[in-house]
Design a protein around this motif. Structure first.
Motif, PDB file in Angstrom:
ATOM      1  N   SER A 186       0.869  -1.168   0.000  1.00  0.00           N
ATOM      2  CA  SER A 186       0.000   0.000   0.000  1.00  0.00           C
ATOM      3  C   SER A 186       0.909   1.222   0.000  1.00  0.00           C
ATOM      4  O   SER A 186       1.878   1.269   0.752  1.00  0.00           O
ATOM      5  N   TYR A 187       0.642   2.155  -0.888  1.00  0.00           N
ATOM      6  CA  TYR A 187       1.567   3.273  -0.988  1.00  0.00           C
ATOM      7  C   TYR A 187       0.840   4.565  -1.341  1.00  0.00           C
ATOM      8  O   TYR A 187      -0.330   4.558  -1.720  1.00  0.00           O
ATOM      9  N   TYR A 188       1.587   5.632  -1.211  1.00  0.00           N
ATOM     10  CA  TYR A 188       1.048   6.953  -1.552  1.00  0.00           C
ATOM     11  C   TYR A 188       1.765   7.449  -2.808  1.00  0.00           C
ATOM     12  O   TYR A 188       2.993   7.516  -2.835  1.00  0.00           O
ATOM     13  N   ASN A 198      -0.281  -3.171 -10.265  1.00  0.00           N
ATOM     14  CA  ASN A 198      -0.195  -1.920  -9.513  1.00  0.00           C
ATOM     15  C   ASN A 198      -1.361  -1.022  -9.866  1.00  0.00           C
ATOM     16  O   ASN A 198      -1.725  -0.950 -11.045  1.00  0.00           O
ATOM     17  N   PRO A 206      -4.251   6.770  -1.143  1.00  0.00           N
ATOM     18  CA  PRO A 206      -3.654   5.446  -0.985  1.00  0.00           C
ATOM     19  C   PRO A 206      -3.939   4.524  -2.174  1.00  0.00           C
ATOM     20  O   PRO A 206      -5.060   4.435  -2.662  1.00  0.00           O
ATOM     21  N   SER A 207      -2.886   3.902  -2.633  1.00  0.00           N
ATOM     22  CA  SER A 207      -2.961   3.010  -3.782  1.00  0.00           C
ATOM     23  C   SER A 207      -2.397   1.659  -3.356  1.00  0.00           C
ATOM     24  O   SER A 207      -1.902   1.515  -2.233  1.00  0.00           O
ATOM     25  N   PHE A 208      -2.444   0.684  -4.223  1.00  0.00           N
ATOM     26  CA  PHE A 208      -1.984  -0.642  -3.792  1.00  0.00           C
ATOM     27  C   PHE A 208      -1.288  -1.395  -4.919  1.00  0.00           C
ATOM     28  O   PHE A 208      -1.388  -1.034  -6.100  1.00  0.00           O
ATOM     29  N   SER A 209      -0.594  -2.448  -4.530  1.00  0.00           N
ATOM     30  CA  SER A 209       0.069  -3.304  -5.507  1.00  0.00           C
ATOM     31  C   SER A 209       0.065  -4.741  -5.007  1.00  0.00           C
ATOM     32  O   SER A 209       0.014  -4.992  -3.791  1.00  0.00           O
ATOM     33  N   ASN A 218       6.227   6.672  -5.970  1.00  0.00           N
ATOM     34  CA  ASN A 218       5.361   5.967  -5.020  1.00  0.00           C
ATOM     35  C   ASN A 218       6.164   5.564  -3.783  1.00  0.00           C
ATOM     36  O   ASN A 218       7.245   4.983  -3.915  1.00  0.00           O
ATOM     37  N   GLY A 270       5.594   3.639   0.066  1.00  0.00           N
ATOM     38  CA  GLY A 270       4.616   2.978   0.907  1.00  0.00           C
ATOM     39  C   GLY A 270       5.180   1.804   1.663  1.00  0.00           C
ATOM     40  O   GLY A 270       6.402   1.667   1.814  1.00  0.00           O
TER      41      GLY A 270
END
Lengths: 431, 186
Positions: free
Chosen positions: A203-205, A257, A232-235, A420, A422
């Motif tokens: 999880s990242y910004y 991603n 917040p985004s994710f991979s 990115n 996170g």
């Protein structure tokens, strides 16, 4: 004042001047030179491949130290007995075959089998401070019956080993235990002892940066900066990895991603026309309709219009990373890695403002703003790995990814890049 | 040289060929625009040599970044922007510091605009060229190229008020020079 400015502009804006005849040649030469410049990604790839090799070369010098025998205590006497018996048998074998004098050199080589234990096969390059008890071993000799010289090089640690045998013609009869140091000896049946499967969720910004070649887009960039912000985004990543004895590891696989950008646009003083229809029906005491009056009026309501959309960039990537795992304790390792991520496919969809500050949608049916392949990006990670048992371990830590390239197509004049940052957590299963 | 007089090929097609690496097309595009771009560079430069240096750098930049040209709008306008940016960067590299002094103008003289109409392009160009570096840059960007004061301030790293005052000073100086010419002419 405007008159003065305009008159000068009219005179000078379309003015032309002659150019020196050799100028084009100079420009063309520079264009050629630019074409021949090496690509940045090629240099990075070379570094990624070259640095681990240098690391190996530095930490594993091939030298023989016959004095140091840290693991000989683990070696049972039977080993020497077996070797001396074999040597005796071999000498007998040579005698019975009545080898001529030109075979005497081979005989001498064969006799050196007895000296193999004294090579201190478990001592060369030993890492005493490492819990993995890494060692580098080298041996050479002749096979028992055919007088075929061979060379065998091994790298061994706890339950792990890499064995290279040069000029091998048949199975080794004499030396399977050459690298054996007792109970801690590696199992030679496993070809890829460091191989593992891994999966991880991140999880990242996303930090978005917008730029333009000229200053003409500065107002649009300011407007976009105001209306777009990372959320917040994710991979998700899964693949195969390999742990080497010296702590190095490599891993590759496939990853998904999703970069999320919140688009928020607020428009003040929106005028909304509201039509009001009032119908008055008049009844008499008997309940019959006497008259119907219909009054239609339109009035305006002034307010604000807000639009909030989640812009998304969905990516399918192939990550390749190289890292180093440092054992803090027997169970906990600190791992640092860096690598490249090759973007295979990206789908972009969302809203942005145009040069008039008006929001518009992109990417629903077609996408003429962003590339569908973003090319290369760079990754880095720092995490802690907790070893649960021989098979499983968990890891968690920090993760970053940097897109150095502009992701826009040429029709989109604003350059866009992402950084990115996170957290990531995953599981590792040793095969 | 008119864009259409070169041959039957359109400017868009020429750009497409340049993007494919066709050097003959690149040369044609250069010949098509080099005259105007040279005049533009000259207005920002100290002399013809410096103008040609800027022109060379600018065209290299244009050809290397031609894929960024959207195809929408006039190519010449895009080229002008790239060329101006190149000129500003060139001057930042090669000149120690412009004198962007923030001075209020004391008097604004307004000569008859018809004098300008009677003058040739070269004469006006020479007058503009005589302006001090800082004044000339702001004057060129605002009056000839149509930049706003905010854009000029962003590009040159100066305040908007400085840009405004430089423009006023440039106008005043130009008008003084025009007045002197009138006096000399009798």
């Amino acid at each position: 004042m405007k008159n003065f400015d305009e008159k000068i502009r009219d005179k000078l804006f379309n003015a032309e001047m002659p150019v020196s005849s050799g100028l084009w040649d100079a420009i063309e030469q520079n264009l050629d030179r630019k074409d021949k410049r090496p690509k940045v990604w090629f240099l990075l790839m070379s570094l990624l491949i070259g640095l681990p090799l240098l690391f190996f070369a530095y930490y594993y010098p091939i030298s023989v130290d016959s004095k140091e025998k840290p693991s000989l205590e683990n070696t049972d006497d039977k080993y020497f007995a077996e070797n001396s018996v074999l040597s005796d048998r071999f000498e007998n074998f040579v005698d019975t075959e009545n080898l001529v004098s030109d075979n005497s050199m081979k005989l001498n080589q064969t006799l050196s089998i007895e000296k193999i234990p004294s090579l201190s096969y478990n001592s060369i390059g030993s890492f005493k401070n490492s819990p993995q008890n890494l060692s580098f071993q080298i041996a050479s000799g002749n096979k028992q019956r055919k007088l075929t010289p061979f060379t065998q090089i091994g790298l061994a640690g706890l339950n792990k080993e890499i064995i290279f045998q040069l000029n091998q013609e048949e199975d080794i009869l004499l030396f399977p235990r050459l690298f054996n140091s007792g109970n801690d000896c590696p199992d030679f049946k496993r070809k890829w002892p460091g191989l593992y499967l891994y999966s991880q969720l991140g999880s990242y910004y996303p930090f978005q940066s917008l730029s333009s070649d000229g200053s003409e887009m500065s107002s649009l960039i300011s407007e976009r900066d105001l209306t777009e912000s990372g959320v917040p985004s994710f991979s998700f990543e899964t693949g195969l990895g390999y742990d080497f004895y010296n702590g190095l590891f490599v891993q590759t696989g496939i990853s998904y991603n999703q970069i999320n950008i919140k688009f928020y646009h607020r428009q003040e003083d929106i005028i909304n026309n509201i039509t009001s229809i009032i119908i008055d029906t008049l009844f008499n005491p008997q309940g019959e309709v006497v008259s119907i009056n219909k009054d239609t009026s339109v009035y305006q309501e002034i307010g604000v219009q807000e639009l909030t959309v989640n812009n998304s960039f969905k990516m399918l990537d192939i990550p390749i990373s190289v890292g180093y795992s440092y054992p803090l304790t027997d169970k906990i390792h600190l791992r640092a890695s860096a690598g490249l991520i090759f973007n295979m496919r990206t789908r972009s969809r969302g809203y942005m403002v145009d040069s008039n500050g008006e929001p518009y949608e992109y990417g629903r049916n077609d996408n003429d703003l962003f590339k569908t392949k973003w090319g290369l990006s760079y990754s880095g990670a720092l995490d802690l790995e907790t070893i649960i048992n021989d098979k499983f371990s968990f890891n968690a830590g920090l993760n970053m990814r940097y897109f150095s390239k502009n992701i826009n197509v040429s029709t989109n004049a604003v350059d866009q890049r992402f950084f990115n940052l996170g957290i990531v957590a995953g599981v590792k299963y040793r095969i | 040289m008119s864009p259409l007089s070169l041959n039957s090929i359109t400017e868009k097609e020429l750009v497409a060929l340049c993007l494919k690496g066709d050097r003959i097309s690149c040369k044609q595009l250069f010949e098509l625009h080099s005259g105007k771009m040279m005049a533009l560079c000259y207005r920002f430069a100290r002399d013809k040599n410096e103008a040609e240096d800027i022109l060379q750098e600018g065209f290299i930049r244009i050809f290397n970044k031609l894929d960024l040209y959207s195809g929408e709008g006039v190519l010449e306008a895009w080229m002008r922007r790239v060329m101006i940016n190149t000129a500003l960067k060139y001057k930042q590299k090669n000149v120690t510091k412009h004198n962007y002094s923030d001075i209020d103008d004391k008097h604004v003289f307004d000569p008859t605009p018809t004098i300008i109409e009677e003058m040739s392009k070269d004469e006006i160009l020479r007058l503009v060229q005589n302006l001090p570096d800082g004044y000339r840059t702001v004057f060129n960007m605002y009056v000839i190229e149509g930049y706003s004061h905010k854009e000029i301030a962003d590009s040159l790293g100066i305040g908007e008020s400085t840009s405004r005052s430089q423009l006023v000073k440039a106008r005043t100086l130009l008008k003084t020079q025009l007045l002197n010419l009138i006096r000399l002419a009798g």
